[in-house]
Each structure stands twice: as C-alpha cells, then as structure tokens.
Enzyme design. Structure first.
Site, PDB file in Angstrom:
ATOM      1  N   ARG A   1     104.147  62.891 115.314  1.00 20.63           N
ATOM      2  CA  ARG A   1     104.498  64.256 114.891  1.00 20.63           C
ATOM      3  C   ARG A   1     103.672  65.329 115.584  1.00 20.63           C
ATOM      4  NH1 ARG A   1     105.536  63.051 108.576  1.00 20.63           N
ATOM      5  NH2 ARG A   1     107.574  62.176 109.014  1.00 20.63           N
TER       6      ARG A   1
ATOM      7  N   HIS B   1     103.453  70.297 106.648  1.00 20.74           N
ATOM      8  CA  HIS B   1     104.150  69.224 105.932  1.00 20.74           C
ATOM      9  C   HIS B   1     103.219  68.336 105.117  1.00 20.74           C
ATOM     10  CE1 HIS B   1     107.130  66.161 105.201  1.00 20.74           C
ATOM     11  NE2 HIS B   1     106.473  65.245 105.893  1.00 20.74           N
ATOM     12  N   HIS B   2     102.120  67.923 105.715  1.00 19.47           N
ATOM     13  CA  HIS B   2     101.299  66.905 105.044  1.00 19.47           C
ATOM     14  C   HIS B   2      99.825  67.203 105.278  1.00 19.47           C
ATOM     15  CE1 HIS B   2     100.989  62.855 103.236  1.00 19.47           C
ATOM     16  NE2 HIS B   2      99.845  62.800 103.904  1.00 19.47           N
TER      17      HIS B   2
ATOM     18  N   ARG C   1     116.516  61.828 114.044  1.00 23.65           N
ATOM     19  CA  ARG C   1     116.114  61.450 115.408  1.00 23.65           C
ATOM     20  C   ARG C   1     116.059  59.927 115.520  1.00 23.65           C
ATOM     21  NH1 ARG C   1     110.662  63.816 115.615  1.00 23.65           N
ATOM     22  NH2 ARG C   1     111.049  64.515 113.498  1.00 23.65           N
TER      23      ARG C   1
ATOM     24  N   ARG D   1      99.382  61.517 110.231  1.00 23.62           N
ATOM     25  CA  ARG D   1     100.108  60.470 109.511  1.00 23.62           C
ATOM     26  C   ARG D   1     101.393  60.094 110.241  1.00 23.62           C
ATOM     27  NH1 ARG D   1     104.360  60.370 106.063  1.00 23.62           N
ATOM     28  NH2 ARG D   1     104.381  62.603 105.593  1.00 23.62           N
TER      29      ARG D   1
ATOM     30  N   HIS E   1     105.415  69.154 110.365  1.00 22.24           N
ATOM     31  CA  HIS E   1     106.586  68.308 110.626  1.00 22.24           C
ATOM     32  C   HIS E   1     107.394  69.001 111.707  1.00 22.24           C
ATOM     33  CE1 HIS E   1     110.356  66.164 110.118  1.00 22.24           C
ATOM     34  NE2 HIS E   1     109.740  65.286 109.350  1.00 22.24           N
TER      35      HIS E   1
ATOM     36  N   GLU F   1     113.145  63.030 109.928  1.00 23.65           N
ATOM     37  CA  GLU F   1     112.881  62.351 111.192  1.00 23.65           C
ATOM     38  C   GLU F   1     113.909  61.234 111.441  1.00 23.65           C
ATOM     39  OE1 GLU F   1     108.674  61.869 111.366  1.00 23.65           O
ATOM     40  OE2 GLU F   1     108.826  60.008 112.485  1.00 23.65           O
TER      41      GLU F   1
HETATM   42  P1  FAD Z   1     103.367  64.364  94.847  1.00 23.89           P
HETATM   43  O1  FAD Z   1     104.599  63.575  94.889  1.00 23.89           O
HETATM   44  O2  FAD Z   1     103.365  65.653  95.542  1.00 23.89           O
HETATM   45  O3  FAD Z   1     103.007  64.570  93.307  1.00 23.89           O
HETATM   46  C1  FAD Z   1     101.859  65.291  92.905  1.00 23.89           C
HETATM   47  C2  FAD Z   1     102.162  65.952  91.574  1.00 23.89           C
HETATM   48  O4  FAD Z   1     100.976  66.455  90.985  1.00 23.89           O
HETATM   49  C3  FAD Z   1     103.071  67.139  91.747  1.00 23.89           C
HETATM   50  O5  FAD Z   1     104.175  67.001  90.902  1.00 23.89           O
HETATM   51  C4  FAD Z   1     102.207  68.321  91.389  1.00 23.89           C
HETATM   52  O6  FAD Z   1     102.924  69.382  90.817  1.00 23.89           O
HETATM   53  C5  FAD Z   1     101.257  67.703  90.394  1.00 23.89           C
HETATM   54  N1  FAD Z   1     100.014  68.446  90.220  1.00 23.89           N
HETATM   55  C6  FAD Z   1      99.269  69.070  91.157  1.00 23.89           C
HETATM   56  N2  FAD Z   1      98.188  69.611  90.597  1.00 23.89           N
HETATM   57  C7  FAD Z   1      98.242  69.354  89.276  1.00 23.89           C
HETATM   58  C8  FAD Z   1      97.400  69.675  88.174  1.00 23.89           C
HETATM   59  N3  FAD Z   1      96.302  70.400  88.324  1.00 23.89           N
HETATM   60  N4  FAD Z   1      97.750  69.264  86.956  1.00 23.89           N
HETATM   61  C9  FAD Z   1      98.895  68.550  86.771  1.00 23.89           C
HETATM   62  N5  FAD Z   1      99.716  68.230  87.786  1.00 23.89           N
HETATM   63  C10 FAD Z   1      99.398  68.614  89.025  1.00 23.89           C
HETATM   64  N6  FAD Z   1     106.630  60.491 103.338  1.00 23.89           N
HETATM   65  C11 FAD Z   1     107.137  59.308 103.744  1.00 23.89           C
HETATM   66  O7  FAD Z   1     106.410  58.341 103.835  1.00 23.89           O
HETATM   67  N7  FAD Z   1     108.443  59.193 104.035  1.00 23.89           N
HETATM   68  C12 FAD Z   1     109.300  60.230 103.967  1.00 23.89           C
HETATM   69  O8  FAD Z   1     110.483  60.072 104.193  1.00 23.89           O
HETATM   70  C13 FAD Z   1     108.795  61.503 103.568  1.00 23.89           C
HETATM   71  N8  FAD Z   1     109.591  62.590 103.523  1.00 23.89           N
HETATM   72  C14 FAD Z   1     109.069  63.767 103.071  1.00 23.89           C
HETATM   73  C15 FAD Z   1     109.909  64.868 102.951  1.00 23.89           C
HETATM   74  C16 FAD Z   1     109.416  66.052 102.443  1.00 23.89           C
HETATM   75  C17 FAD Z   1     110.328  67.252 102.342  1.00 23.89           C
HETATM   76  C18 FAD Z   1     108.070  66.152 102.030  1.00 23.89           C
HETATM   77  C19 FAD Z   1     107.527  67.418 101.481  1.00 23.89           C
HETATM   78  C20 FAD Z   1     107.237  65.055 102.155  1.00 23.89           C
HETATM   79  C21 FAD Z   1     107.725  63.872 102.677  1.00 23.89           C
HETATM   80  N9  FAD Z   1     106.915  62.768 102.801  1.00 23.89           N
HETATM   81  C22 FAD Z   1     107.432  61.581 103.227  1.00 23.89           C
HETATM   82  C23 FAD Z   1     105.548  62.816 102.316  1.00 23.89           C
HETATM   83  C24 FAD Z   1     105.484  62.196 100.923  1.00 23.89           C
HETATM   84  O9  FAD Z   1     106.649  62.504 100.228  1.00 23.89           O
HETATM   85  C25 FAD Z   1     104.302  62.686 100.120  1.00 23.89           C
HETATM   86  O10 FAD Z   1     103.131  62.582 100.853  1.00 23.89           O
HETATM   87  C26 FAD Z   1     104.139  61.849  98.865  1.00 23.89           C
HETATM   88  O11 FAD Z   1     105.359  61.798  98.174  1.00 23.89           O
HETATM   89  C27 FAD Z   1     103.063  62.394  97.969  1.00 23.89           C
HETATM   90  O12 FAD Z   1     103.109  61.718  96.748  1.00 23.89           O
HETATM   91  P2  FAD Z   1     102.009  61.995  95.642  1.00 23.89           P
HETATM   92  O13 FAD Z   1     102.406  61.248  94.444  1.00 23.89           O
HETATM   93  O14 FAD Z   1     100.674  61.784  96.203  1.00 23.89           O
HETATM   94  O15 FAD Z   1     102.132  63.564  95.388  1.00 23.89           O
HETATM   95  O1  MEZ Z   2     106.973  60.517 106.392  1.00 26.94           O
HETATM   96  C1  MEZ Z   2     107.582  61.572 106.396  1.00 26.94           C
HETATM   97  O2  MEZ Z   2     107.043  62.638 106.099  1.00 26.94           O
HETATM   98  C2  MEZ Z   2     108.981  61.571 106.789  1.00 26.94           C
HETATM   99  C3  MEZ Z   2     109.543  60.314 107.231  1.00 26.94           C
HETATM  100  C4  MEZ Z   2     109.659  62.661 106.728  1.00 26.94           C
HETATM  101  C5  MEZ Z   2     110.997  62.699 107.266  1.00 26.94           C
HETATM  102  O3  MEZ Z   2     111.150  63.225 108.332  1.00 26.94           O
HETATM  103  O4  MEZ Z   2     111.906  62.175 106.637  1.00 26.94           O
END
Ligand code: FAD
Ligand code: MEZ
Length: 764
Positions: free
Chosen positions: A595, A697-698, A574, A737, A558, A571
């Site tokens: 990105r 970041h991702h 911006r 992404r 990121h 983001e």
């Molecule tokens: P997560 O939300 O990461 O959840 C996965 C969960 O699984 C975690 O709680 C983890 O602890 C758990 N886990 C892992 N392994 C195990 C295991 N073995 N047993 C049990 N539990 C386990 N994307 C956007 O589209 N827009 C945004 O504005 C944006 N902003 C972001 C800002 C930040 C700071 C970050 C870090 C990411 C951002 N992203 C954004 C990306 C996006 O948030 C993530 O890609 C998305 O939320 C992932 O969701 P998920 O449910 O797949 O995983």
């Molecule tokens: O998609 C993202 O990871 C995102 C929008 C993050 C951010 O800058 O807010």
C-alpha cells in the site's frame, strides 16, 4: 320605533304607488330565485356521487346548512351528483351559495340555523373536529386515495417529505395524525405541524406524546435507550419494514451493511438535531426530518474531572468478570471467547452501533494453510505468510506477534467457520505471495459478515452490550492492577464497573486527523476510510494506566478511496484484475504492490488521483463491486473508447494500455511493472472506471502487548488484569500493514485476549 309609528309605516306600504314598487321587487325576487334554482340545478350535473361528503353528511340527516327537504338529496342519490361540485371540501363554505348570489349568512338565515358569522365559525370548527375524528377512524383512507405513500416518490414532494412519508408509512399512523390542518391548499399542506419544530421530541410533545418515548419514570433508563427504541418501532415499524417501503432504485437510509438491529435513535435524536449516521462516512444527501448535518464533537476523556471523581467516589455501580472495551471484531471475538470460558462479560461501545471498522472491512482475511485454500488448489505456507508480513512491515514488526498471527490464522478461519461464517472464497491482496485472503463465497465484503457472525454468537452466549458507553479511564488498585473501568454513558452519565479483567479493543485512530497529522504531517487534512469512533481513545486510556505504546508514527494511506462516494474501494478489485491508469490513460504502477508504494505512486499522478479500470468479468468475479455500483461511484460504458471519453482520458491511449496489459496477461509476464499476479484479460464489455485517491486508513502503532495479549507497561512488565487486541495494539504490522492482515489479527488476538482475560478472572 313606537307602536303607532309602526302602524303608519304599514299603511304607507300598501298605498297604490308603493304597491307597484313592491310587486316589481317581488317579481325581481322571484326571477332571481328561479335563476338561482336553475343555477343550483346546474350544479347537479356531476357524474359521480362524492362519497367523501355523503359518508359524513348523511342523507336526510343534515347538520349543515343544506337543503334538508329539497331535491338536493333526491338528486344526490337519484342522479349521482357529486357533492363537491357545489361544496368546497373541507372549507365548508358552499359554493352554491355564491352561485345563488347570496352570502352565507343570508343562506343560513333562510334556514334559521346559522345566522351569524360567530355561529358559522363555531360550526366550522365543530365540523372540522368531527372530520378529523372520522378520517382518523377510517385510517385516512380518503387522504391516501390521492396522496398514496407509494406515490410519494413520483409526486412533487420534496426529498424530505418523501422520506418522512416513507418512514411513517408502516407506522400505523394515519395522515391526519400529522396533517391535522386538513388544509387542501397545497401551500399549507406539507406537514405544517411537522416542519414547525426543530427536534423530534418537540413534535411529539406538541401532540402530547412524551410518553410515546419515555417511561413514566422520566428520561432514559439505560444508554442503549432500550425503552425509547422499542417505542419508535412499536409505532413506526422496524428498520426492515421501513426499508421495504422505500423505492428500490434509491439508496435507502434504512438499509445498511451494519450489523445487529440498528437502534432508531442512532439517527433520530429526541432532544437534539437528528443526523444521518451513514453520512459520517458516505456522501449521500438524505434529508432527515428534524435533522441537521452530521457532526459530533467529542470532549477529551480528561474533561469533566469533577463529575468523574464523583462517580468514582460513589463506588462500584456494576460488577462483572470481564469488561471488553469496543464492539469491533477484536472486542466481539474476545467476548465470545471469554463467554466460552465461562466468564460474565460486558461489552462497552461508545458508538450507537456495534462493529467498529470491522463491519466496513471489505477485501478479506489472510490465513495460510487453510481448508478453503486446499480446496481451491492453492499451496501456501505459514512461513510464507510470516515472511510476507515482515517484508511488508519493513521488518520492524514484533516477530513473536507475527508468528502468532500466521500460525493461528488457519485455526481462526476454522473457529469463525464453526461459529457460522463462510470463508470459502480466496483472493489476492497486495504484498502477498499467494492467494490467501478469505471472504464469503462470491466475494462479498468480509467485515460485515464476520462482524455479524461474531455479534450473533456474542449475544446468543449471553454477553451484555452497552452502546453510547465510552470508557474514559481504567481503574487500578494501589499496585497498578486493573480493577475496572469508568464509563461515560451518553444518557445516564458517569459510572463505574468493577471487573476482574479488562480487554481493550478500541481500534485505531485514523479518524482523528489532528492526532494523525501530529504524528505524520504529510497526512494533515487527508480524508479517511474509518468509522466515527476510530479516534484513538484507547491509546489515551491505556497510557493513563501506564501502558507502553509503539510505532505510532506509522500510519497507512489506502491507495483507493472514492472521493465521490466517501468510501474505500477494496483492494480486491485490483486483486481480481483491475488496473490503475492516470489522466493520460497510462498504467504507472504494479497495482498489487504494497500500500505504501501504491499510494505514493497515485499521489505522484496529476491531481493525486487515478482511475481503477476493469471489465465485466472482473465485476462479476467480486460481488462487493455491486455495492459500489449501488453507491453510483462506478462509471460504465459499452466500449473502452466511450469509457475514456467519459472519464476524460485520451481514448487511443487507454485502448493501447488495455491491449498491452492483455498481452501481459496472455504471456504471463508484466514487463512494464512486474505485477506478479495477472488474473484475467480485460476484454469483456461493458467497461468500468472508478476515480480514486489515497486516504488515511490504518494506524499500525498502538499499545504494546505480549504473545498472550497482555498489555505491557512502561516498566516492561505486564499490567495485571489488562489485555488488548486489534488495531488498538502495535507490533503485528511493523511500519506497513498488508491488506487482509488486520481482520486476521483481530480474530486471532481477540479470541486469545478474551480467553486469557477469562482465565485470569477465574483465578481472582
Ligand atoms: P474496530 O473494529 O474499529 O472496533 C473498535 C471499537 O471500539 C469501535 O466500535 C469504537 O467505536 C470502539 N471504541 C473506541 N473507543 C472507545 C471507548 N473509549 N469506549 C468504548 N468504545 C470505544 N482489514 C483487513 O484485514 N481486511 C480488509 O478487507 C479490510 N478492509 C477494511 C475496510 C475499511 C473501510 C476499513 C476502515 C478497514 C479495513 N480493514 C481491513 C482494517 C480492519 O477492518 C480494522 O483494522 C479492524 O477491523 C479493526 O478491528 P478492531 O476490533 O481492532 O477495531
Ligand atoms: O486490509 C485491508 O485494509 C483491506 C484488504 C482493505 C481493502 O482494500 O479491502
């Protein structure tokens, strides 16, 4: 001495020469006595009665060596003298005795009450015990008179003591419960009993309080530490109550963007060093009672093979229809959808808190052709979202998955709205041809809101969530169909759950730098924006079950991570108009490009860092910015020149850069970098800067899935009973992404996988 000797001595004593000496001695004695009495009287000139003493040493009912029948008490009541003018509080060593030039033994001897040091010692400790009981009974009121908890921040307390006092303030404990030493010497005071032990449990044990944490059955009965956490809050109050006592201008460790009711044991450990969980991401310096630095080393999921085999050999411990692994957005969306299809659901989360990376998401959720867009007059097309996503991902995305993403995106916004979410604000993200990034009104962070809504709905629908519960293996029958999971409960050990279907929603692995660096050596040692659980367990678990993976080497940095605060600067800053300048005060890139390009451009600047620069209009267009102000990572100055000086860039250059940029906004064309969207001129002071650098970041790659969320095996065929969604999967984003597409992905594919898993479970 014999009887006759004694009589001789007495006769000698009354001989005339000795008589004179005795008389002289008596006269001196009387004079000394009178002097003493004057001195004593002089001590009665205080102006107020010391209720502290009088409340214990009742008038005329004195158990100490006081002047029971003397003017002492008349003075105390009649003249309002202060007891502490004469007595040293808590030491029970009357000052006046010293003023009378007599030792305490002599004084006591006069009264015939305490005539030896031993008796004095016994008396003092009895008085101390009585005093402790009395102070406890009156809620330590007199301690609080001077040491009011509300004053702690203003006093000379250490940050640690302050936090401890604030944490204890709503607890119903009295000061005396910890400070039983009653020492008023400041050197002894600060919680000698508290500081003396290493971990919280030792402190409770020292005070005979094991049962304040555990049931009589012994240790924890479940991995959520349900009983233990209830005990914490029953004494200390809940998080909100504790946060309410903390100074408003300080970042509170008890107030966070986390969802749900955060368990006290997330930070306050019993038998090991406590840690501040927030510090896994933020760079605060909260001092935690019984605490140590944030650290956690996780064993490989392959470790402890013997214990794992034993748990498997013991047979199924629990049973349900659908197990969801991971409580982020994809997992919670799957849980809600599966419950809506009638399945019994257990969500397993290895962290002590729910929400994964989802709760951190900031900028927005992409969706095309939504009601919110229509209301704002934004014309968008699903095909445009598909095109942008494929282009951003350099066309290696799985087109079938991208079609699901874009075509279902508006329905996912509607679904979230039906669950109670507010997705009415729409902004621009890098690589998008129109504004399609949805978030709550005013521009609040999208992730915390969406995660909270999903969490509330999952719980209200009866999904069970177990924390501190790490899935280490998918269990399969002889045909390879998934039949359940092997879990390591942090407190209850290994056990199995039988499930008709499993949804893998374990997120990405950006937090696992060794794995990241093994796939992209350029990222070795890079900071990251992720939560502690983003380690990539899911990949390993899935591979062990025969799942195919894809695109693992594509890992995104990121562009704007704050090295000062340890947080991602969205983001959307911006998107709403901020520009990027280097140390020479010059722009160097189209700020809202994809990105990969933006991050590469920043890394090419001096020190690999740059500044986000914006004005007050931008600040007030996006409420998420307030959280950065709160975290003290935003530099603010009244003029552009002053801001330039503060961040050490040439003022004239920065002034010129802003003037040129404002000209582009006015003309509608950025002829330097072709920034396609120029939302506002930067002309309204104060002006702001945030120092940034790229951070991991991702992770775009992951488990291969089909359009129904079914996991594909190495053979190319689906693994029966196994579904996956979210960042744990690969294919949606190709090699890069677009901002806002991940939240869109987790909602759409999460609910799809949950519904499919429930439908499959029903057929079993
Ligand atoms: P997560 O939300 O990461 O959840 C996965 C969960 O699984 C975690 O709680 C983890 O602890 C758990 N886990 C892992 N392994 C195990 C295991 N073995 N047993 C049990 N539990 C386990 N994307 C956007 O589209 N827009 C945004 O504005 C944006 N902003 C972001 C800002 C930040 C700071 C970050 C870090 C990411 C951002 N992203 C954004 C990306 C996006 O948030 C993530 O890609 C998305 O939320 C992932 O969701 P998920 O449910 O797949 O995983
Ligand atoms: O998609 C993202 O990871 C995102 C929008 C993050 C951010 O800058 O807010």
């Amino acid at each position: 001495m014999t009887g006759s000797n004694w009589k001789v001595s007495l006769k000698n004593l009354f001989k005339p020469a000795r008589k004179r000496s005795i008389l002289a001695l008596l006269a001196i004695g009387i004079l000394l006595g009178l002097g003493g009495l004057f001195a004593f009287e002089a001590t009665m000139h205080a102006t107020s009665t010391d209720e502290f003493c009088v409340s214990c040493h009742e008038q005329r009912d004195n158990s100490l060596v006081m002047l029971q029948a003397t003017s002492h008490y008349q003075n105390a009541s009649g003249m309002s003298a202060s007891c502490s003018d004469c007595h040293v509080p808590h030491q029970f060593l009357p000052k006046m005795i010293r003023k009378l030039q007599a030792s305490r033994e002599v004084w006591a001897h006069l009264r015939g009450v305490i005539d030896t040091p031993e008796k004095y010692a016994a008396h003092a400790s009895a008085m101390k015990a009585r005093e402790i009981a009395r102070i406890r009974a009156n809620d330590s009121r007199e301690c609080r008179n001077c040491h009011d908890v509300g004053l702690m921040d203003a006093s000379a307390q250490s940050a640690k003591a302050r936090q401890y006092h604030l944490a204890m303030a709503g607890s119903g404990k009295t000061c005396i419960d910890c400070h039983a030493g009653l020492a008023h010497d400041p050197a002894d005071m600060p919680g000698a009993s508290v500081a003396a032990v290493d971990v919280l449990a030792d402190d409770h044990e020292k005070r005979g309080q094991c049962s304040t944490c555990h049931t009589s059955a012994g240790g924890p009965q479940d991995d959520n530490l349900t009983h233990e956490n209830a005990q914490c809050t029953s004494c200390h109050g809940n998080l909100g109550a504790i946060a309410a006592l903390e100074p408003e201008n300080e970042v509170s460790p008890h107030e966070s963007h986390f969802i749900g009711d955060i368990a006290c044991t997330t930070c306050h450990k019993g038998h090991e060093k406590s840690v501040t969980y927030c510090e896994a991401c933020h760079s605060f310096d909260f001092e935690m009672p019984f605490g140590g630095p944030w650290q956690r080393e996780e064993k490989s999921i392959m470790a402890e093979a013997a214990l794992q085999q034993e748990a498997i050999a013991n047979g199924w411990r629990d049973e349900t229809d659908v197990v969801v692994v991971g409580s982020g957005g994809a997992g919670l969306a799957a849980a809600v959808a599966a419950r809506d299809e009638g399945a019994a659901v257990i969500v397993l989360e290895k962290e002590p808190v729910p929400g994964g990376n989802t709760k951190l998401a900031a900028g927005g959720m992409n969706a095309a052709e939504t009601t919110s867009q229509q209301k704002l007059g934004i014309v968008d097309h699903k095909q445009s979202m598909i095109d942008d996503t494929m282009k951003g991902g350099h066309d290696i995305n799985d087109p079938a998955l991208v079609a699901v993403l874009a075509n279902q995106s508006a329905a996912s916004i509607e679904w979230l709205t039906s669950l109670g979410a507010d997705m009415t604000d729409v902004g621009r993200m890098g690589g998008a041809s129109v504004d399609r990034s949805h978030r709550p009104a005013g521009g609040a962070g999208v992730g915390a809101h969406v995660a909270q809504v999903l969490w509330d709905n999952a719980l209200s629908r009866g999904a069970t969530v177990r924390f501190n519960s790490r899935v280490v293996r998918l269990l399969q029958n002889d045909s390879g169909d998934v039949t359940g999971v092997l879990v390591k409960g942090a407190h209850t050990g290994y056990y199995t759950i039988k499930a008709a279907a499993v949804v893998l929603a374990t997120g990405g692995f950006a937090r696992n730098n060794p794995l990241v660096a093994s796939l992209d050596e350029n990222l070795e040692g890079f900071e990251n924006t992720n939560q502690p659980g983003a380690t990539g367990d899911g990949l390993e678990v899935a591979r062990l079950a025969g799942a195919a993976t894809r695109d693992l080497a594509y890992i995104q940095a990121h562009p704007t991570y704050s090295p000062v605060g340890g947080v991602l600067v969205t983001e959307a800053v911006r998107g709403n108009g901020a520009i990027l300048v280097n140390r020479s005060g010059l722009r160097f890139v189209n700020e809202i490009t994809t990105r990969d390009e933006a991050a590469a451009a920043i890394l090419a600047q001096e020190g690999g860092r740059a500044y986000l620069v914006f004005d007050d209009d931008v600040r007030h267009s996006l409420s998420k910015i307030e959280s950065f102000v709160h975290l003290k990572i935003v530099i603010e100055e009244g003029s552009v020149e002053a801001l330039a000086e503060k961040i050490d860039v040439p003022p004239a250059e920065l002034v010129q850069t802003l003037e040129t940029y404002n000209g582009f906004v006015a003309s509608g064309r950025d002829s330097d970098f072709e920034r396609p969207d120029l939302p506002r001129e930067l002309v309204t002071g104060p002006y702001y800067a945030i120092e940034i650098t790229p951070a991991v970041h991702h992770t775009m790659g992951g488990v291969r899935i089909n359009s129904q969320g079914g996991v594909i095996g190495e053979s190319g065929e689906p693994i029966i009973g196994l579904f996956a969604a979210g960042e744990a999967t690969g294919g949606v984003h190709g090699s890069n992404r677009l901002g806002g597409n991940a939240v869109s992905e987790i909602i759409t594919f999460g609910r799809l996988a949950g519904a499919e898993a429930a439908a499959y479970a029903e057929k079993q």
